[in-house]
Write a protein that holds these residues in place. Sequence first.
Motif, PDB file in Angstrom:
ATOM      1  N   PHE A  62       0.959  -1.349  -0.029  1.00 46.81           N
ATOM      2  CA  PHE A  62       0.046  -0.031  -0.146  1.00 46.81           C
ATOM      3  C   PHE A  62       0.747   1.275  -0.047  1.00 46.81           C
ATOM      4  O   PHE A  62       0.654   2.411  -0.719  1.00 46.81           O
ATOM      5  CB  PHE A  62      -0.923  -0.079   1.207  1.00 46.81           C
ATOM      6  N   GLY A  65       2.343   3.046  -3.234  1.00 44.39           N
ATOM      7  CA  GLY A  65       1.537   4.021  -3.875  1.00 44.39           C
ATOM      8  C   GLY A  65       1.710   5.305  -3.726  1.00 44.39           C
ATOM      9  O   GLY A  65       1.065   5.828  -4.123  1.00 44.39           O
ATOM     10  N   TYR A  69      -2.009   6.124   1.112  1.00 51.26           N
ATOM     11  CA  TYR A  69      -2.007   4.744   1.333  1.00 51.26           C
ATOM     12  C   TYR A  69      -3.030   4.397   2.412  1.00 51.26           C
ATOM     13  O   TYR A  69      -3.684   3.373   2.365  1.00 51.26           O
ATOM     14  CB  TYR A  69      -0.483   4.026   1.888  1.00 51.26           C
ATOM     15  N   THR A  71      -5.808   5.913   3.335  1.00 53.60           N
ATOM     16  CA  THR A  71      -7.326   5.977   2.494  1.00 53.60           C
ATOM     17  C   THR A  71      -7.228   4.853   1.606  1.00 53.60           C
ATOM     18  O   THR A  71      -8.442   4.426   1.505  1.00 53.60           O
ATOM     19  CB  THR A  71      -7.209   7.299   1.737  1.00 53.60           C
ATOM     20  N   ARG A  72      -6.420   4.409   1.008  1.00 57.04           N
ATOM     21  CA  ARG A  72      -6.667   3.128  -0.079  1.00 57.04           C
ATOM     22  C   ARG A  72      -6.738   2.101   0.832  1.00 57.04           C
ATOM     23  O   ARG A  72      -7.775   1.103   0.487  1.00 57.04           O
ATOM     24  CB  ARG A  72      -5.267   3.040  -0.853  1.00 57.04           C
ATOM     25  N   ALA A  75     -10.476   2.089   1.785  1.00 52.44           N
ATOM     26  CA  ALA A  75     -11.129   1.890   0.596  1.00 52.44           C
ATOM     27  C   ALA A  75     -11.228   0.452   0.392  1.00 52.44           C
ATOM     28  O   ALA A  75     -12.583  -0.103   0.214  1.00 52.44           O
ATOM     29  CB  ALA A  75     -10.788   2.581  -0.611  1.00 52.44           C
ATOM     30  N   VAL A  76     -10.345  -0.198   0.793  1.00 49.99           N
ATOM     31  CA  VAL A  76     -10.332  -1.768   0.426  1.00 49.99           C
ATOM     32  C   VAL A  76     -11.229  -2.513   1.394  1.00 49.99           C
ATOM     33  O   VAL A  76     -11.975  -3.428   1.218  1.00 49.99           O
ATOM     34  CB  VAL A  76      -8.898  -2.273   0.396  1.00 49.99           C
TER      35      VAL A  76
END
Length: 89
Positions: A62, A65, A69, A71-72, A75-76
């Motif tokens: 993560f 990116g 990261y 926040t990502r 989201a997952v």
Amino acid sequence: MTDKTDWKRVRALTEAEIAQAASDDPDSFVPDADWMAKANLVMPRTQKIVTMRVDSDVLKWFMQGGRGYQTRMNAVLKAFVEAQGHRSG
């Protein structure tokens, strides 16, 4: 990280030049009255700060990116919850 912005040039821009640059930018979006009339106000959801243990390879993936990261990762996790038939919120 070094700031490479030419602030002297930026400060010298006129309002017309700024408006033209925004208009020419394909990523720029200036909403018109029609868009605003159809817009739906969405309030941000409250988030909680947590401490959790994550496998180092998962965290590394993560983080590769760049910024955002966490926040990502959220989201997952949210997508997983919603896939189980639960609505977040």
